[in-house]
Design an enzyme around this catalytic site. Sequence first.
Site, mmCIF file in Angstrom:
data_model
loop_
_atom_site.group_PDB
_atom_site.id
_atom_site.type_symbol
_atom_site.label_atom_id
_atom_site.label_comp_id
_atom_site.label_asym_id
_atom_site.label_seq_id
_atom_site.Cartn_x
_atom_site.Cartn_y
_atom_site.Cartn_z
ATOM 1 N N GLU A 1 0.868 -1.118 -0.148
ATOM 2 C CA GLU A 1 0.189 0.033 -0.149
ATOM 3 C C GLU A 1 0.808 1.196 -0.125
ATOM 4 O O GLU A 1 2.072 1.236 0.584
ATOM 5 C CB GLU A 1 -0.660 -0.111 1.182
ATOM 6 C CG GLU A 1 -2.342 -0.673 1.269
ATOM 7 C CD GLU A 1 -3.135 0.338 0.491
ATOM 8 O OE1 GLU A 1 -2.820 1.314 -0.371
ATOM 9 O OE2 GLU A 1 -4.425 -0.144 0.749
ATOM 10 N N ASP A 2 0.297 2.350 -0.464
ATOM 11 C CA ASP A 2 1.046 3.567 -0.430
ATOM 12 C C ASP A 2 0.756 4.147 0.968
ATOM 13 O O ASP A 2 1.673 4.630 1.771
ATOM 14 C CB ASP A 2 0.467 4.678 -1.383
ATOM 15 C CG ASP A 2 -1.247 4.572 -1.409
ATOM 16 O OD1 ASP A 2 -1.897 3.761 -0.917
ATOM 17 O OD2 ASP A 2 -1.719 5.469 -2.262
ATOM 18 N N ILE A 3 -0.261 3.982 1.372
ATOM 19 C CA ILE A 3 -0.628 4.940 3.139
ATOM 20 C C ILE A 3 -2.092 4.137 3.480
ATOM 21 O O ILE A 3 -2.718 3.616 2.787
ATOM 22 C CB ILE A 3 -1.136 6.164 2.569
ATOM 23 C CG1 ILE A 3 -1.383 6.821 4.018
ATOM 24 C CG2 ILE A 3 -2.445 6.504 1.774
ATOM 25 C CD1 ILE A 3 -1.345 8.293 3.742
ATOM 26 N N ASP B 1 -4.770 4.586 6.418
ATOM 27 C CA ASP B 1 -5.545 5.493 7.279
ATOM 28 C C ASP B 1 -6.143 4.597 8.179
ATOM 29 O O ASP B 1 -5.895 4.382 9.385
ATOM 30 C CB ASP B 1 -6.350 6.425 6.308
ATOM 31 C CG ASP B 1 -6.963 7.605 6.922
ATOM 32 O OD1 ASP B 1 -6.745 7.728 8.021
ATOM 33 O OD2 ASP B 1 -7.393 8.485 6.368
ATOM 34 N N SER B 2 -7.270 4.474 8.126
ATOM 35 C CA SER B 2 -8.255 3.897 9.134
ATOM 36 C C SER B 2 -7.887 2.232 9.007
ATOM 37 O O SER B 2 -8.030 1.521 10.174
ATOM 38 C CB SER B 2 -9.729 3.978 8.769
ATOM 39 O OG SER B 2 -10.131 3.113 7.512
ATOM 40 N N GLY B 3 -7.454 1.834 7.788
ATOM 41 C CA GLY B 3 -7.118 0.458 7.696
ATOM 42 C C GLY B 3 -8.362 -0.267 7.151
ATOM 43 O O GLY B 3 -8.336 -1.632 7.042
ATOM 44 N N LEU B 4 -9.459 0.374 6.753
ATOM 45 C CA LEU B 4 -10.767 -0.290 6.688
ATOM 46 C C LEU B 4 -10.531 -0.907 5.204
ATOM 47 O O LEU B 4 -11.097 -2.124 5.021
ATOM 48 C CB LEU B 4 -11.747 0.627 6.606
ATOM 49 C CG LEU B 4 -13.215 0.380 6.342
ATOM 50 C CD1 LEU B 4 -13.749 -0.247 7.429
ATOM 51 C CD2 LEU B 4 -14.241 1.497 5.744
ATOM 52 N N LYS C 1 -1.249 6.510 8.894
ATOM 53 C CA LYS C 1 -1.786 7.476 10.028
ATOM 54 C C LYS C 1 -1.909 6.605 11.159
ATOM 55 O O LYS C 1 -2.996 6.149 11.405
ATOM 56 C CB LYS C 1 -2.837 8.111 9.254
ATOM 57 C CG LYS C 1 -2.719 8.706 7.939
ATOM 58 C CD LYS C 1 -3.647 9.600 7.389
ATOM 59 C CE LYS C 1 -3.504 9.998 6.100
ATOM 60 N NZ LYS C 1 -4.878 10.586 5.471
ATOM 61 N N ASP D 1 -3.446 10.963 -4.609
ATOM 62 C CA ASP D 1 -4.089 11.863 -5.175
ATOM 63 C C ASP D 1 -4.970 12.735 -4.152
ATOM 64 O O ASP D 1 -5.424 11.947 -3.150
ATOM 65 C CB ASP D 1 -4.884 11.290 -6.264
ATOM 66 C CG ASP D 1 -6.034 10.661 -5.645
ATOM 67 O OD1 ASP D 1 -5.836 9.749 -4.937
ATOM 68 O OD2 ASP D 1 -7.179 10.842 -5.959
HETATM 69 P P1 IMP Z 1 -8.302 3.496 4.847
HETATM 70 O O1 IMP Z 1 -9.262 2.540 4.204
HETATM 71 O O2 IMP Z 1 -9.062 4.588 5.535
HETATM 72 O O3 IMP Z 1 -7.205 3.067 5.499
HETATM 73 O O4 IMP Z 1 -7.708 4.374 3.366
HETATM 74 C C1 IMP Z 1 -6.900 3.523 2.430
HETATM 75 C C2 IMP Z 1 -6.768 4.347 1.307
HETATM 76 O O5 IMP Z 1 -7.320 5.695 1.143
HETATM 77 C C3 IMP Z 1 -5.500 4.258 0.786
HETATM 78 O O6 IMP Z 1 -4.793 3.224 0.157
HETATM 79 C C4 IMP Z 1 -5.326 5.655 -0.227
HETATM 80 O O7 IMP Z 1 -5.743 5.139 -1.302
HETATM 81 C C5 IMP Z 1 -6.472 6.554 0.601
HETATM 82 N N1 IMP Z 1 -5.867 7.503 1.135
HETATM 83 C C6 IMP Z 1 -6.025 7.317 2.813
HETATM 84 N N2 IMP Z 1 -5.205 8.552 3.250
HETATM 85 C C7 IMP Z 1 -5.107 9.359 2.070
HETATM 86 C C8 IMP Z 1 -4.220 10.762 2.172
HETATM 87 O O8 IMP Z 1 -4.000 11.353 3.027
HETATM 88 N N3 IMP Z 1 -4.153 10.989 0.621
HETATM 89 C C9 IMP Z 1 -4.367 10.662 -0.094
HETATM 90 N N4 IMP Z 1 -5.004 9.264 -0.226
HETATM 91 C C10 IMP Z 1 -5.392 8.860 0.900
HETATM 92 MG MG MG Z 2 -4.050 2.935 -1.786
#
Ligand code: IMP
Ligand code: MG
Length: 186
Positions: A106-108, A110-113, A138, A166
């Site tokens: 993964e690039d990033i 956040d919640s991990g959802l 994060k 993006d």
């Molecule tokens: P999660 O499900 O909240 O962990 O979100 C994961 C996905 O949301 C990542 O793989 C990214 O593609 C996108 N994402 C989360 N945070 C950011 C951010 O700060 N900038 C851009 N994309 C993000």
């Molecule tokens: Mg991603």
Amino acid sequence: MSHPLEPVEIQNHVFEPFIPKSEIKRAIHELADKINRDYQGKFVVVIGVLDGVIMVLAQLMKRLNVGVSMELVKLKSYDGFQSSGKVNMIFGLTSSLKGAEVLVVEDIIDSGLTLSHLLEELKKEKPASIEVVTLLLKKDSFKGQFPLKYVGIEIPNRFVVGFGMDFNGEGRQLPDIYALKEPENH
Ligand code: IMP
Ligand code: MG
């Protein structure tokens, strides 16, 4: 000598320089070196989560010296700055993962959802092992129940763009990472 980075504007939002490419490169090399040690003599199936992962994946793979095959999956859970809470698998795997050593890249996170849904799907394929590799985490917003073995850089809860990531479809081409400028306190 490289010039100091300037803020960038995307769709009327200002993003300030946050992680320079030199630091990104160092973090990815550390991740690759750790994977090379842990999987020495083995073969890994790298699963990149599109679209944001493209730059991380390219830089990581060039540094791996274990056997590698690559799969790409595309999911979407984000709408603007906010996680939409829904995860859609848009397209998926082309080969069986049965008995494979899997690394989801993964690039990033956040919640991990997004990833927890994907990991549940992947486990149904009965891989031998499955670990997560992410350039950015994060930490304060992570709510996932899964282990994060390979984390490049922990960041505060800020919205970032660049190096594949993006904002509403833009900013992926930036070689460095920028963070959304926070309102000034007066
Ligand atoms: P999660 O499900 O909240 O962990 O979100 C994961 C996905 O949301 C990542 O793989 C990214 O593609 C996108 N994402 C989360 N945070 C950011 C951010 O700060 N900038 C851009 N994309 C993000
Ligand atoms: Mg991603």
